[in-house]
Design an enzyme around this catalytic site. Structure first.
Site, PDB file in Angstrom:
ATOM      1  N   GLY A 356      11.476  43.657  39.763  1.00 60.72           N
ATOM      2  CA  GLY A 356      11.242  45.092  39.728  1.00 60.72           C
ATOM      3  C   GLY A 356      10.625  45.513  38.417  1.00 60.72           C
ATOM      4  N   PRO A 357      10.177  46.754  38.336  1.00 67.15           N
ATOM      5  CG  PRO A 357       9.763  49.000  38.738  1.00 67.15           C
ATOM      6  CD  PRO A 357      10.208  47.752  39.401  1.00 67.15           C
ATOM      7  N   PRO A 358       9.993  47.457  34.724  1.00 66.61           N
ATOM      8  CG  PRO A 358       8.614  47.105  32.891  1.00 66.61           C
ATOM      9  CD  PRO A 358       8.574  47.448  34.341  1.00 66.61           C
ATOM     10  N   GLY A 359      12.973  48.665  33.108  1.00 66.74           N
ATOM     11  CA  GLY A 359      13.834  49.839  32.960  1.00 66.74           C
ATOM     12  C   GLY A 359      14.667  50.185  34.169  1.00 66.74           C
ATOM     13  CB  VAL A 360      14.771  49.250  37.705  1.00 64.32           C
ATOM     14  CG1 VAL A 360      13.500  50.024  37.899  1.00 64.32           C
ATOM     15  CG2 VAL A 360      14.505  47.747  37.720  1.00 64.32           C
ATOM     16  N   GLY A 361      17.197  48.280  35.285  1.00 57.55           N
ATOM     17  CA  GLY A 361      18.556  47.791  35.110  1.00 57.55           C
ATOM     18  C   GLY A 361      18.797  46.370  35.557  1.00 57.55           C
ATOM     19  CB  THR A 363      18.853  42.704  31.383  1.00 55.29           C
ATOM     20  OG1 THR A 363      17.511  42.215  31.477  1.00 55.29           O
ATOM     21  CG2 THR A 363      19.630  41.838  30.414  1.00 55.29           C
ATOM     22  CB  SER A 683      -3.009  48.684  49.159  1.00 51.60           C
ATOM     23  OG  SER A 683      -3.101  48.911  47.777  1.00 51.60           O
ATOM     24  CE  LYS A 726       0.849  50.127  47.458  1.00 54.94           C
ATOM     25  NZ  LYS A 726      -0.008  49.449  48.434  1.00 54.94           N
TER      26      LYS A 726
END
Length: 804
Positions: A356-361, A363, A683, A726
């Site tokens: 997933g993208p950075p910052g979604v938790g 770790t 896409s 999206k």
């Protein structure tokens, strides 16, 4: 002390080049003559007065030197003896007569003949000369004493001469110098200058010999000390053994530790074998240090110690709910894992991969899993790792060898069943040092990792009890073989409502604590957080949101310190209207106010490493020759999508109300703004096709609608990936109607319920359906054909409505 040139004499003599030796006057020198030209010169000299001129050649490896490859100063010698050897060579003994300089060289009858000039110098005796001779004699005696190669009595007898020239030549011939240094001495004709130079050379050589002797003495003392210590240590051991008392041997202690470590049979045999080798080594040797370090690592790695697992599902559920909001699918997977652990006595370790993208938790979720299961938590970042040895370790033969990071982290955890997080697994690189992702396959394969082999330990180590969790931003950089070993779980990002909840429950409290503020001094309203999310952050995760909350807290902390000594004197509530006071001008525009319908401008949806994004696409028509221009740093896939979309439009020109050859006199320029950002992915096909149709037919595209999907040449709409990201991007930007491929309808369960309820989703199978929904007016209202192509190109209907 003066010298004067007495006379110069020119002679014509056979000449012979010699190698690896410099002949000095007054010296007897034997050597072997083998070259054909040298043999002829020697025979010529023997047939005459037995005198020959010898000069050293520059490069000893050259068999037939030319005149310019021979030093210009040599020695006229007298042939004392000559003996023909069985192999055809001639052994000769020569005595140097005087030095001479070459005037000219001629080649005749297969050998060199040289005209040389010998110069004699007259030396006036005096105290200075006597002092110099005495000094040189004394220095040479010191040199002979220090040197191991010269006989003292012979050398001292040889230098008992009063002639300064003969003294200099005798010493120069017996010094351990290079050919170049000896040649330099030979080329000094003045006897006093030559003797002075010899004195300087002797000073340097004596200094070198003294230094060598000092170093040898030091090395000898160190070796004697090591041998003495080894002898005394062995004696102490023997005495203690005879007395039957005293401390137990260090090796006995190590043996007990090895036996109690719980190693596998192979590892224990290896450790005991290494211990036996260590006992037989001298304690001060380098090899003993290597063996001891190896044994220490074998003992430090956890072989049998395990963390006692918490298998209480309700306890784990409470921890996950308390530390993370949302992420229902991930929580379910963790609870399922714990349920299996309760039912199966000895299950294998699990291998998950959070993508997933950075910052979604990702770790922090790993830490929560460790806390919920009662295991130790260790983390290894793989970002930028290029060396395979980082995973598998170095062989013990290398200096400074260490085990790989996997074994090092197992030692750090102290248990054989930790939660092991491999962060940034998608950012490993490959170069000449190997492929670390290939080495990682052995670690993450349940069929192999129970016998993981580290190069340093060189014994099998069981990793099957470890709970491995990998994290990645993208999947396409992870090799397919490595992906196959992991269970992929996607974390797509958070909706606006989820971000508000996360901020309220976790971020605000954490930032207030870090800045020393109380709830009374600073509080956040829900509406204030919404404005902060909409106008100051655009991200899939909440990392930037936490930064902005921290920024606000720091400004309040400064105000508290500055305005009042009483900490409770300031009380601020963050409302939507005072957010700019703390965070400045909004960084992002609210796109909801820009949803106007435009000709040749369509809103698409794109997936990026940091979540979903809107992708605006523009097209304009100009007079030209049928050229399609694509700008905006589009990748190969998007360029092919544009070509396919253009071919679709041309094939449907009749239905679109265009002349069959409309494109012949037109140039189409397609542009995706923010040109510095690379864009690619399959896409954008229907987005580009809609943009082209709008630009050619002059029908505006709806601005309150976004779309995503790939197109075929026949107009069929193909499915896309990253649907959740999206749709979250469209929802985040205030667009609540989206056109999607029909085949993506199966992905709807992954979309949050509140997003599905708020949005109108149009599932289509063909491009005709897309145009029916996306265009402001139906294409049925267009006459066929619309207008001549040139007329079409010159119309400027971007601002005015086209009526027919």
């Amino acid at each position: 002390m003066q010298t004067s040139r007495e006379k110069s004499e020119t002679k014509r003599l056979p000449m012979m080049p010699i190698r690896d030796v410099v002949i000095f006057p007054h010296m007897m020198t034997p050597f072997v003559v083998g070259r054909e030209s040298s043999v002829r010169a020697l025979e010529e000299a023997l047939a005459a007065d037995k005198k020959i001129f010898l000069a050293t050649q520059h490069d000893a490896s050259v068999d037939e030197p030319r005149p310019n490859e021979i030093y210009s100063v040599g020695a006229i010698v007298n042939i004392v003896q000559s003996l023909k050897l069985p192999d055809g060579n001639i052994k000769v003994l020569v005595e140097g007569i005087e030095r001479a300089k070459i005037v000219s060289i001629s080649e005749e009858e297969g050998f060199f003949r040289a005209i040389v000039r010998a110069t004699n110098y007259k030396v006036e005796t005096g105290q200075q000369l006597d002092a110099l001779i005495s000094r040189v004699t004394s220095l040479f005696e010191q040199y002979v004493k220090l040197s191991q190669n010269l006989n003292y009595e012979t050398m001292v007898a040889a230098i008992r001469v009063d002639d300064p020239g003969k003294l200099a030549d005798t010493i120069g011939a017996n010094l351990q110098l290079t050919i170049e240094e000896k040649q330099d001495l030979l080329e000094i004709f003045d006897p006093v200058d030559r003797l002075t130079r010899v004195a300087d050379v002797l000073d340097i050589e004596i200094e070198k010999l003294n230094m060598d002797r000092t170093i040898q003495g030091r090395v000898k003392r160190q070796m004697e000390k090591a041998q003495k210590e080894y002898y005394l240590n062995e004696k102490i051991k023997a005495i203690q053994k005879e007395l039957g008392r005293g401390e137990k041997s260090e090796f006995d202690e190590l043996r007990k530790k090895v036996e109690a470590a719980g190693m596998t049979k192979d590892a224990q045999e290896k450790a005991l074998s290494e211990l036996k080798r260590l006992e037989n080594m001298p304690p001060m040797s380098a090899e003993s240090t290597v063996s001891r370090n190896y044994l220490d690592w074998l003992l430090a790695v956890p072989w049998k110690k395990k963390s006692k697992e918490i298998r209480n599902l309700s306890f784990a559920e409470k921890i996950l709910e308390a530390e993370h909001y949302g992420l229902e699918k991930i929580k379910e997977r963790i609870l399922e894992f714990l349920a299996v652990r309760r039912l199966v006595k000895n299950p294998r370790g699990s291998i998950l991969c959070f993508v997933g993208p950075p910052g979604v938790g990702k770790t922090s979720l790993g830490r929560s899993i460790a806390k919920a299961t009662g295991r130790k938590f260790v983390r290894l970042s793989l970002g930028g790792v290029r060396d395979e040895a980082e995973i598998r370790g170095h062989r013990r033969t290398y200096i400074g060898a260490l085990p790989g990071q996997i074994i090092q982290m197992m030692k750090k955890s102290g248990t054989r069943n930790p939660v092991f997080m491999l962060d940034e697994v998608d950012k490993m690189s490959t170069d000449f040092r190997g492929d670390p992702s290939a080495a990682l396959m052995e670690v993450l394969d349940p069929e192999q990792n129970y016998m993981f082999m580290d190069h340093y330990l060189d014994v099998e180590y069981d990793l099957s009890h470890v709970f491995f969790i990998c994290t990645a931003n993208v999947l396409h950089t992870i090799p397919p073989a490595l992906q196959d070993r992991m269970e992929i779980i996607r974390l797509s990002g958070y909706t606006e409502e989820e971000k508000v909840e996360i901020a309220t429950r976790f971020l605000v409290k954490r930032q207030r604590t870090e800045t020393g503020l109380s709830e009374k001094q600073l509080s956040f309203t829900r509406e204030g957080l919404v404005r902060m999310i909409q106008e100051y952050t655009r991200e899939a995760g909440v990392r930037n949101l936490e930064r902005e909350i921290g920024n606000t807290c720091r400004k309040i902390a400064r105000r508290v310190v500055k305005t009042s000594k009483d900490k409770d004197g300031v009380s601020i509530t963050l409302q939507p209207d005072n957010v700019p006071e703390f965070l400045g001008v909004p960084k992002f525009r609210d796109l909801q106010v820009e949803k106007k319908n435009e000709i040749g401008a369509t809103t698409g949806l794109a997936w990026t490493e940091v979540g979903g994004q809107l992708l605006n696409t523009e097209a304009t028509i100009m007079d030209g020759k049928g050229k399609l221009t694509l700008t905006g740093k589009l990748g190969d896939v998007m360029q092919e999508s544009a070509q396919a979309a253009m071919s679709y439009v041309r094939s449907r020109s009749h239905q679109l109300g265009l002349l069959r050859d409309f494109y012949r006199n037109l140039d189409v320029h397609l542009h995706v703004p923010e040109g510095a950002i690379p864009k690619d992915g399959p896409s954008a096909g229907i987005t580009i096709a809609t943009t082209l149709v709008s630009a050619l037919t002059k029908i505006p595209v709806r601005g309150d609608l976004a779309m995503t999907g790939e197109i075929t040449l026949r107009g069929k709409v193909l499915p896309i990936g990253g649907l959740k990201e999206k749709l979250l991007a469209a929802h985040r930007h205030g667009i609540f109607e989206v056109i999607l491929p029909k085949d993506n309808e199966k992905d709807l369960p992954d979309i949050p319920e509140n997003v599905r309820a708020a949005m109108k989703l149009n599932f289509v199978e063909h491009m005709d359906e897309v145009l029916q929904i996306a265009l402001e007016r139906s294409l049925d209202t267009l006459p066929v054909p619309l207008a001549p192509a040139v007329e079409l190109a010159t119309q400027t209907g971007a601002e005015e409505n086209v009526t027919h």
